[in-house]
Design a protein around this motif. Structure first.
Motif, PDB file in Angstrom:
ATOM      1  N   GLU A   1       8.097  -7.602   6.452  1.00  0.00           N
ATOM      2  CA  GLU A   1       7.308  -8.222   5.392  1.00  0.00           C
ATOM      3  C   GLU A   1       8.015  -8.155   4.044  1.00  0.00           C
ATOM      4  N   GLY A   2       9.255  -7.751   4.033  1.00  0.00           N
ATOM      5  CA  GLY A   2       9.998  -7.586   2.790  1.00  0.00           C
ATOM      6  C   GLY A   2      10.112  -8.880   1.998  1.00  0.00           C
ATOM      7  N   THR A   3      10.389  -8.747   0.704  1.00  0.00           N
ATOM      8  CA  THR A   3      10.508  -9.903  -0.180  1.00  0.00           C
ATOM      9  C   THR A   3      11.845 -10.597   0.013  1.00  0.00           C
TER      10      THR A   3
ATOM     11  N   ASP B   1      14.488  -8.394  -1.338  1.00  0.00           N
ATOM     12  CA  ASP B   1      14.834  -7.323  -0.390  1.00  0.00           C
ATOM     13  C   ASP B   1      15.794  -7.842   0.674  1.00  0.00           C
TER      14      ASP B   1
ATOM     15  N   GLU C   1      13.374   0.257   5.782  1.00  0.00           N
ATOM     16  CA  GLU C   1      13.060   1.231   4.746  1.00  0.00           C
ATOM     17  C   GLU C   1      12.293   0.622   3.574  1.00  0.00           C
ATOM     18  N   ARG C   2      12.357  -0.698   3.450  1.00  0.00           N
ATOM     19  CA  ARG C   2      11.668  -1.371   2.343  1.00  0.00           C
ATOM     20  C   ARG C   2      10.299  -1.912   2.742  1.00  0.00           C
ATOM     21  N   GLU C   3       9.929  -1.641   3.982  1.00  0.00           N
ATOM     22  CA  GLU C   3       8.616  -2.066   4.450  1.00  0.00           C
ATOM     23  C   GLU C   3       7.507  -1.229   3.805  1.00  0.00           C
ATOM     24  N   PRO C   4       6.327  -1.818   3.594  1.00  0.00           N
ATOM     25  CA  PRO C   4       5.218  -1.049   3.016  1.00  0.00           C
ATOM     26  C   PRO C   4       4.736   0.084   3.919  1.00  0.00           C
ATOM     27  N   THR C   5       4.842  -0.108   5.228  1.00  0.00           N
ATOM     28  CA  THR C   5       4.483   0.942   6.185  1.00  0.00           C
ATOM     29  C   THR C   5       5.772   1.586   6.695  1.00  0.00           C
ATOM     30  N   LYS C   6       5.865   2.894   6.571  1.00  0.00           N
ATOM     31  CA  LYS C   6       7.102   3.603   6.891  1.00  0.00           C
ATOM     32  C   LYS C   6       7.120   4.074   8.341  1.00  0.00           C
TER      33      LYS C   6
ATOM     34  N   SER D   1       2.496   6.711  11.908  1.00  0.00           N
ATOM     35  CA  SER D   1       2.425   5.730  10.823  1.00  0.00           C
ATOM     36  C   SER D   1       2.559   4.294  11.314  1.00  0.00           C
TER      37      SER D   1
END
Length: 295
Positions: free
Chosen positions: A30-32, A35, A80-85, A97
């Motif tokens: 879901e990264g931008t 990103d 690593e840049r995802e909102p859920t880790k 998680s």
């Protein structure tokens, strides 16, 4: 050649859309746009190289983890840049998680037992294990429902439940055996054609019952009837140059070649949009198996 920033942004967006629709393990990202762009630059990967990496033709290598380290580091970067880790502070798996089902979580843990120590390779394997477990999003029922409907080379089949049932019986395949055959864990074998002949004959049986015929009266490829793009048709023809003579193996290879070319339906834009939304070639058959209780 100079390309301005808007043009580059358009290419990046296209690459992101392709990734999300390619039936790849990485579709959940879901990264931008920034990103995505930044991760490519950090790992010295061009857009053209990434397009080749995430192409249908390379899916077998992606699934088997036979890719260069910088591509694995790019996936780690995006993860690593995802909102859920998915990784804890030590860089190791945090299954809780991920919001996976208990079955998927158990598979992922077992799959990661032999994970490499190298951080990029470890993170990459985690994403592949998650994909093979059937967990490809953060517990989203809506997304998982989409995934269950396509992304497999055989997702275009339009045969009836009776056709499906009959083809299984003709080839002495139970529903349980077919579920194992369809599983994410078996995708590497499916794409490499490393499956037993009766499963190939089952696919040939289904293919022959389709309203649009891919095989002519001689049992050989009829590309014109497939309504493929010129690029896909060219790929399919070249892919079939070394096709086996055995009829079932020939028909099976045709479907795999079609999938790898990016052509997975009969030229229907609406259907192709659905097909491109997910992660497995035969996933639509799982829906039939959910409905069917007759075998």
């Amino acid at each position: 050649m100079f390309i301005n920033r808007p043009a580059i942004s358009a290419l990046l967006i296209l690459a992101l859309v392709s990734q999300a629709k390619a039936g790849h393990p990485f579709a959940f990202f879901e990264g931008t746009l920034d990103d995505f762009d930044d991760c490519l630059k950090l790992n010295n990967i061009s857009l053209e190289e990434y397009e080749d990496f995430q192409s249908y033709d390379n899916l077998e290598n992606v699934i088997s983890e036979a890719v260069e380290l910088n591509y694995k580091c790019n996936i780690k970067c995006q993860l690593e840049r995802e909102p859920t880790k998915w990784l804890n502070e030590l860089g190791t798996i945090d299954v809780e998680s991920m919001n996976a089902t208990s079955e998927a979580a158990e598979y992922i843990r077992e799959c990661m037992d032999n994970a490499p120590d190298e951080p990029c390779a470890y993170a990459y394997k985690l994403v592949i294990c998650s994909f093979k477990s059937g967990h490809t999003d953060f517990g989203s029922d809506e997304y998982n429902e989409d995934i269950s409907e396509a992304g497999h080379p055989f997702a275009f089949f339009e045969g009836t439940l009776d056709d499906f049932d009959d083809c299984l019986k003709l080839n002495n395949i139970s529903l349980e055996e077919y579920e194992d055959f369809l599983s994410y864990d078996n995708l590497e074998n499916l794409l490499s054609e490393a499956v037993e002949l009766n499963y190939k004959c089952n696919i040939k049986c289904q293919l022959e019952r389709e309203p649009t015929k891919w095989l002519n009266e001689l049992g050989t490829i009829d590309v014109d009837s497939m309504n493929a793009t010129s690029e896909a048709a060219k790929y399919i023809k070249e892919c079939m140059d070394n096709a086996p003579d055995e009829p079932c193996a020939y028909a099976y290879k045709l479907v795999i070649c079609s999938f790898k070319s990016g052509h997975t339906a009969f030229g229907s834009d609406e259907y192709n949009e659905d097909v491109s939304e997910a992660g497995h070639p035969f996933a639509f058959l799982k829906e039939l198996m959910t409905i069917s209780t007759i075998v």
